[in-house]
Structure formats: structure tokens, C-alpha cells
Design a protein around this motif. Structure first.
Motif, mmCIF file in Angstrom:
data_model
loop_
_atom_site.group_PDB
_atom_site.id
_atom_site.type_symbol
_atom_site.label_atom_id
_atom_site.label_comp_id
_atom_site.label_asym_id
_atom_site.label_seq_id
_atom_site.Cartn_x
_atom_site.Cartn_y
_atom_site.Cartn_z
ATOM 1 N N UNK A 122 0.830 -1.217 0.000
ATOM 2 C CA UNK A 122 0.000 0.000 0.000
ATOM 3 C C UNK A 122 0.861 1.263 0.000
ATOM 4 N N UNK A 123 2.029 1.211 0.629
ATOM 5 C CA UNK A 123 2.921 2.378 0.653
ATOM 6 C C UNK A 123 3.417 2.708 -0.757
ATOM 7 N N UNK A 124 3.751 1.694 -1.530
ATOM 8 C CA UNK A 124 4.205 1.925 -2.913
ATOM 9 C C UNK A 124 3.077 2.523 -3.740
ATOM 10 N N UNK A 125 1.863 2.004 -3.591
ATOM 11 C CA UNK A 125 0.725 2.575 -4.324
ATOM 12 C C UNK A 125 0.530 4.038 -3.938
ATOM 13 N N UNK A 126 0.687 4.350 -2.675
ATOM 14 C CA UNK A 126 0.558 5.727 -2.207
ATOM 15 C C UNK A 126 1.661 6.616 -2.795
ATOM 16 N N UNK A 127 2.901 6.100 -2.843
ATOM 17 C CA UNK A 127 4.014 6.850 -3.445
ATOM 18 C C UNK A 127 3.691 7.247 -4.879
ATOM 19 N N UNK A 128 3.126 6.309 -5.625
ATOM 20 C CA UNK A 128 2.790 6.561 -7.028
ATOM 21 C C UNK A 128 1.756 7.680 -7.137
ATOM 22 N N UNK A 129 0.687 7.566 -6.354
ATOM 23 C CA UNK A 129 -0.362 8.602 -6.396
ATOM 24 C C UNK A 129 0.193 9.963 -6.000
ATOM 25 N N UNK A 130 1.012 10.006 -4.973
ATOM 26 C CA UNK A 130 1.559 11.278 -4.487
ATOM 27 C C UNK A 130 2.577 11.865 -5.475
ATOM 28 N N UNK A 131 3.347 11.014 -6.138
ATOM 29 C CA UNK A 131 4.398 11.489 -7.044
ATOM 30 C C UNK A 131 3.831 12.240 -8.237
ATOM 31 N N UNK A 132 2.765 11.715 -8.828
ATOM 32 C CA UNK A 132 2.206 12.348 -10.024
ATOM 33 C C UNK A 132 1.070 13.300 -9.689
ATOM 34 N N UNK A 133 0.425 13.098 -8.567
ATOM 35 C CA UNK A 133 -0.698 13.946 -8.202
ATOM 36 C C UNK A 133 -1.873 13.750 -9.152
ATOM 37 N N UNK A 134 -2.760 14.700 -9.142
ATOM 38 C CA UNK A 134 -3.953 14.611 -9.999
ATOM 39 C C UNK A 134 -3.652 14.923 -11.467
ATOM 40 N N UNK A 135 -2.560 15.640 -11.711
ATOM 41 C CA UNK A 135 -2.253 16.008 -13.098
ATOM 42 C C UNK A 135 -0.732 15.986 -13.282
ATOM 43 N N UNK A 136 -0.195 14.949 -13.911
ATOM 44 C CA UNK A 136 1.259 14.823 -14.038
ATOM 45 C C UNK A 136 1.906 15.870 -14.953
ATOM 46 N N UNK A 137 1.118 16.493 -15.830
ATOM 47 C CA UNK A 137 1.631 17.541 -16.715
ATOM 48 C C UNK A 137 0.461 18.414 -17.154
ATOM 49 N N UNK A 138 0.765 19.658 -17.506
ATOM 50 C CA UNK A 138 -0.284 20.616 -17.869
ATOM 51 C C UNK A 138 -1.045 20.221 -19.132
ATOM 52 N N UNK A 139 -0.389 19.467 -20.028
ATOM 53 C CA UNK A 139 -1.025 19.132 -21.299
ATOM 54 C C UNK A 139 -1.727 17.773 -21.313
ATOM 55 N N UNK A 140 -1.877 17.152 -20.156
ATOM 56 C CA UNK A 140 -2.624 15.897 -20.089
ATOM 57 C C UNK A 140 -3.819 16.092 -19.154
#
Length: 133
Positions: free
Chosen positions: A14-32
Motif C-alpha cells: 500500500x505504501x508503494x501505491x501511495x508513493x505513485x499517487x503522491x508522485x504524479x498527483x492529480x495532473x502529471x503535466x499541464x497538457x494531459x
């Protein structure tokens, strides 16, 4: 632009899954588009969710047990029609050759570096959306 992109995150940790969500956030780049996450802790859950459809990118933990993300990547590339792009999380930079063997579209090392991960995820979202367009 599509209203959102759905990212499947597979890890038994679960910690790894959380790391992934936190790393990219809701929008990994302005154009996506904004990203919605679907979390899976087991291989059967991954396969079931992919069969249901609607997944734009898969993020698979290469260190997961008992089914490692690299084996899962290779399996879904063989078995899933129009398999979404796959990003594999690898334990060491030296494992990049295994990510290539697994036919992953990208690989980043653990622990997740937010900038590297967001860039890789955004590139895969872009590639998936351009194929669907």
C-alpha cells in the motif's frame, strides 16, 4: 482533450501505491487530463480490471510479490487486446534490461522520484490518448 485518464496502479504494498499517487498527483503535466487512479494489490484484480476496460496506463511494481510487475507486464502485453502502455517500477537501475524483457513502455526506479515519474507517466498518457484520437 479527454476529461480524465485512468491509471491502474499495481503493488502488493500500500505504501508503494501511495508513493505513485503522491508522485504524479492529480495532473502529471499541464497538457494531459487529470488522472484518476485504480489500485490493485493482486494479479487477479489487475486482470479483472483490465478486462473491464477503461484503463489508459498501467503502473506495475516490479518488486511486488508473489506476482512481480515485470512478469505481469509481459503477461498483459501477450493477453490483453489493445493493452494500455505499461510503466514498471524497478528496484535498481541495473534492472532496466528486465523491464525491456517485460515489454514495458517505460521504467522508473524505486523509491519513486516525483519529477521522473510524473514525466514518464505524462508521456504514456499522451501516447495512449494520441492512439485513441
Amino acid at each position: 482533450m479527454q476529461s480524465s485518464a485512468t491509471v491502474l496502479v499495481y503493488s502488493d504494498d500500500a505504501h508503494t501505491r501511495s508513493q505513485v499517487r503522491m508522485a504524479a498527483g492529480r495532473r502529471p503535466a499541464a497538457d494531459v487530463p487529470p488522472v484518476e487512479y485504480v489500485e490493485c494489490a493482486t494479479l487477479p484484480a489487475v486482470l479483472s480490471r483490465l478486462e473491464a476496460g477503461g484503463i489508459d496506463v498501467c503502473v506495475l511494481d516490479g518488486e511486488a510479490t508473489p506476482a512481480g510487475g515485470m512478469g505481469v507486464a509481459r503477461q498483459i502485453k501477450d493477453e490483453v487486446f489493445r493493452c494500455p502502455p505499461v510503466l514498471v517500477l524497478i528496484g535498481r537501475p541495473q534492472d532496466a534490461w528486465l523491464a525491456t524483457w517485460s515489454r514495458a513502455d517505460a521504467a522508473v526506479t524505486l523509491p519513486v522520484d516525483p519529477v521522473e515519474f510524473a514525466d514518464a507517466l505524462a508521456a504514456l498518457v499522451r501516447s495512449r490518448l494520441s492512439v485513441e484520437a
